[in-house]
Write a protein that holds these residues in place. Structure first.
Motif, mmCIF file in Angstrom:
data_model
loop_
_atom_site.group_PDB
_atom_site.id
_atom_site.type_symbol
_atom_site.label_atom_id
_atom_site.label_comp_id
_atom_site.label_asym_id
_atom_site.label_seq_id
_atom_site.Cartn_x
_atom_site.Cartn_y
_atom_site.Cartn_z
ATOM 1 N N ILE A 179 -3.800 4.807 -1.502
ATOM 2 C CA ILE A 179 -4.708 5.462 -0.561
ATOM 3 C C ILE A 179 -4.312 6.924 -0.479
ATOM 4 C CG2 ILE A 179 -5.354 5.608 1.879
ATOM 5 C CD1 ILE A 179 -4.944 2.634 2.090
ATOM 6 N N ASP A 180 -5.298 7.810 -0.463
ATOM 7 C CA ASP A 180 -4.990 9.212 -0.234
ATOM 8 C C ASP A 180 -5.404 9.591 1.183
ATOM 9 O OD1 ASP A 180 -7.758 9.526 -0.405
ATOM 10 O OD2 ASP A 180 -7.709 10.656 -2.269
ATOM 11 N N ARG A 181 -5.085 10.805 1.571
ATOM 12 C CA ARG A 181 -5.329 11.256 2.945
ATOM 13 C C ARG A 181 -6.811 11.135 3.321
ATOM 14 N NH1 ARG A 181 -1.947 14.618 5.775
ATOM 15 N NH2 ARG A 181 -2.849 15.506 7.651
ATOM 16 N N THR A 194 0.842 -1.195 0.000
ATOM 17 C CA THR A 194 0.000 0.000 0.000
ATOM 18 C C THR A 194 0.878 1.246 0.000
ATOM 19 O OG1 THR A 194 -1.651 -1.183 1.320
ATOM 20 C CG2 THR A 194 -1.866 1.196 1.223
ATOM 21 N N VAL A 195 0.482 2.230 -0.809
ATOM 22 C CA VAL A 195 1.172 3.518 -0.832
ATOM 23 C C VAL A 195 0.148 4.586 -0.463
ATOM 24 C CG1 VAL A 195 2.381 5.205 -2.284
ATOM 25 C CG2 VAL A 195 2.832 2.764 -2.568
ATOM 26 N N ILE A 196 0.535 5.465 0.470
ATOM 27 C CA ILE A 196 -0.372 6.503 0.955
ATOM 28 C C ILE A 196 0.134 7.867 0.488
ATOM 29 C CG2 ILE A 196 -1.433 7.544 2.990
ATOM 30 C CD1 ILE A 196 -0.835 4.902 4.475
ATOM 31 N N PHE A 197 -0.771 8.661 -0.095
ATOM 32 C CA PHE A 197 -0.435 10.012 -0.549
ATOM 33 C C PHE A 197 -1.000 11.031 0.434
ATOM 34 C CE2 PHE A 197 0.574 7.807 -4.332
ATOM 35 C CZ PHE A 197 1.359 8.647 -5.108
ATOM 36 N N LEU A 243 -6.248 12.620 -4.074
ATOM 37 C CA LEU A 243 -6.006 12.262 -5.470
ATOM 38 C C LEU A 243 -7.325 12.238 -6.223
ATOM 39 C CD1 LEU A 243 -3.581 9.236 -4.902
ATOM 40 C CD2 LEU A 243 -2.949 11.562 -5.539
ATOM 41 N N SER A 244 -7.296 12.637 -7.470
ATOM 42 C CA SER A 244 -8.488 12.503 -8.301
ATOM 43 C C SER A 244 -8.655 11.017 -8.631
ATOM 44 C CB SER A 244 -8.348 13.316 -9.589
ATOM 45 O OG SER A 244 -7.411 12.697 -10.449
ATOM 46 N N PRO A 245 -9.876 10.592 -8.983
ATOM 47 C CA PRO A 245 -10.058 9.180 -9.367
ATOM 48 C C PRO A 245 -9.116 8.761 -10.496
ATOM 49 C CG PRO A 245 -12.187 10.213 -9.028
ATOM 50 C CD PRO A 245 -11.153 11.309 -8.927
ATOM 51 N N ALA A 246 -8.889 9.648 -11.474
ATOM 52 C CA ALA A 246 -8.003 9.317 -12.595
ATOM 53 C C ALA A 246 -6.558 9.172 -12.128
ATOM 54 C CB ALA A 246 -8.100 10.389 -13.673
ATOM 55 N N GLN A 247 -6.110 10.083 -11.259
ATOM 56 C CA GLN A 247 -4.746 9.980 -10.733
ATOM 57 C C GLN A 247 -4.565 8.674 -9.957
ATOM 58 O OE1 GLN A 247 -4.699 13.651 -8.506
ATOM 59 N NE2 GLN A 247 -3.378 14.668 -10.000
ATOM 60 N N GLN A 248 -5.543 8.361 -9.135
ATOM 61 C CA GLN A 248 -5.459 7.136 -8.335
ATOM 62 C C GLN A 248 -5.362 5.905 -9.238
ATOM 63 O OE1 GLN A 248 -8.455 6.955 -5.309
ATOM 64 N NE2 GLN A 248 -7.777 4.976 -4.557
ATOM 65 N N LYS A 249 -6.185 5.871 -10.272
ATOM 66 C CA LYS A 249 -6.173 4.747 -11.210
ATOM 67 C C LYS A 249 -4.834 4.657 -11.946
ATOM 68 C CE LYS A 249 -8.253 4.049 -15.425
ATOM 69 N NZ LYS A 249 -9.227 4.413 -16.405
ATOM 70 N N ASN A 250 -4.315 5.795 -12.401
ATOM 71 C CA ASN A 250 -3.040 5.806 -13.124
ATOM 72 C C ASN A 250 -1.884 5.366 -12.229
ATOM 73 O OD1 ASN A 250 -4.278 6.705 -15.474
ATOM 74 N ND2 ASN A 250 -3.908 8.859 -15.006
ATOM 75 N N ILE A 251 -1.881 5.839 -10.995
ATOM 76 C CA ILE A 251 -0.804 5.466 -10.068
ATOM 77 C C ILE A 251 -0.878 3.974 -9.745
ATOM 78 C CG2 ILE A 251 0.140 5.832 -7.760
ATOM 79 C CD1 ILE A 251 -0.972 8.749 -7.993
ATOM 80 N N GLU A 252 -2.109 3.448 -9.549
ATOM 81 C CA GLU A 252 -2.265 2.016 -9.283
ATOM 82 C C GLU A 252 -1.744 1.178 -10.446
ATOM 83 O OE1 GLU A 252 -6.380 1.391 -8.209
ATOM 84 O OE2 GLU A 252 -5.973 1.835 -6.096
ATOM 85 N N LYS A 253 -1.966 1.634 -11.678
ATOM 86 C CA LYS A 253 -1.450 0.925 -12.863
ATOM 87 C C LYS A 253 0.077 0.881 -12.857
ATOM 88 C CE LYS A 253 -4.966 1.611 -16.408
ATOM 89 N NZ LYS A 253 -5.322 2.409 -17.586
ATOM 90 N N ILE A 254 0.698 2.011 -12.498
ATOM 91 C CA ILE A 254 2.152 2.099 -12.520
ATOM 92 C C ILE A 254 2.779 1.295 -11.369
ATOM 93 C CG2 ILE A 254 4.136 3.661 -12.258
ATOM 94 C CD1 ILE A 254 2.325 5.833 -13.619
ATOM 95 N N LEU A 255 2.288 1.511 -10.153
ATOM 96 C CA LEU A 255 2.910 0.893 -8.975
ATOM 97 C C LEU A 255 2.417 -0.526 -8.697
ATOM 98 C CD1 LEU A 255 2.980 3.913 -6.476
ATOM 99 C CD2 LEU A 255 4.725 3.174 -8.095
#
Length: 177
Positions: free
Chosen positions: A87-89, A63-66, A70-82
């Motif tokens: 999880i965001d705040r 799990t990575v916490i920001f 995060l916007s839904p699109a950012q969250q989805k893109n980051i999940e694809k990469i990592l």
């Protein structure tokens, strides 16, 4: 941001670390990056994402916490990469509230907040079935699974709002007595 001082950054990350411990997480490492504004696709720059990906892979992080929403699109893109849970705040705080809610009213409020947070983030969570419903006399391939999931979440949100109104009326009656 570029204008944020190092002390402020440390203060925010200390607070996030405390929140993460409260939620039951173990902290391994902190990453930060100074930018004019967040990357609209991945929040961070590509080089920093590569650094995080290398650390996540090398240390078997799940799990990575920001420390920002995060916007839904950012969250989805980051999940694809990592390829780990992101999880965001906001989600972290909702999780802590869910763990600590004791009354029926508090649990209902937290559940409602979680569903409202989840609704725009449903995209791509259930990809094992492309189409779910359809039948004789219906045009097109039918309702997709994601549409079904969104409808279920919207119905649950409506139900929880009605439940909160009912509890409010009961509490007003009790106060009146």
């Amino acid at each position: 941001t570029q204008q944020q001082s190092e002390e402020k950054l440390t203060e925010y990350l200390d607070e996030l670390e405390f929140l993460a411990y409260t939620a039951g997480a173990t902290i391994h490492k902190r990453f930060s990056q100074k930018m004019q504004k967040p990357n609209p696709k991945t929040f961070l720059g590509s080089g920093k994402m590569e650094d995080i990906k290398a650390y996540v892979d090398a240390h078997n992080i799940d799990t990575v916490i920001f420390d920002d929403e995060l916007s839904p699109a950012q969250q989805k893109n980051i999940e694809k990469i990592l390829e780990v849970k992101i999880i965001d705040r906001t989600y972290l705080i909702l999780d802590i509230f869910a763990q600590r809610a004791e009354t029926s009213y508090a649990r209902t409020q937290v559940e409602l907040a979680q569903y409202e947070y989840l609704l725009p983030r449903l995209v791509g969570l259930w990809t094992h079935l492309e189409r779910q419903k359809g039948g004789i006399g219906m045009r097109g391939p039918g309702e997709t699974e994601i549409e079904t999931d969104r409808r279920i979440v919207r119905d649950r949100i409506t139900l929880l709002k009605k439940k909160l109104l009912t509890i409010d009326k009961q509490m007003a009656t009790q106060r009146g007595n």
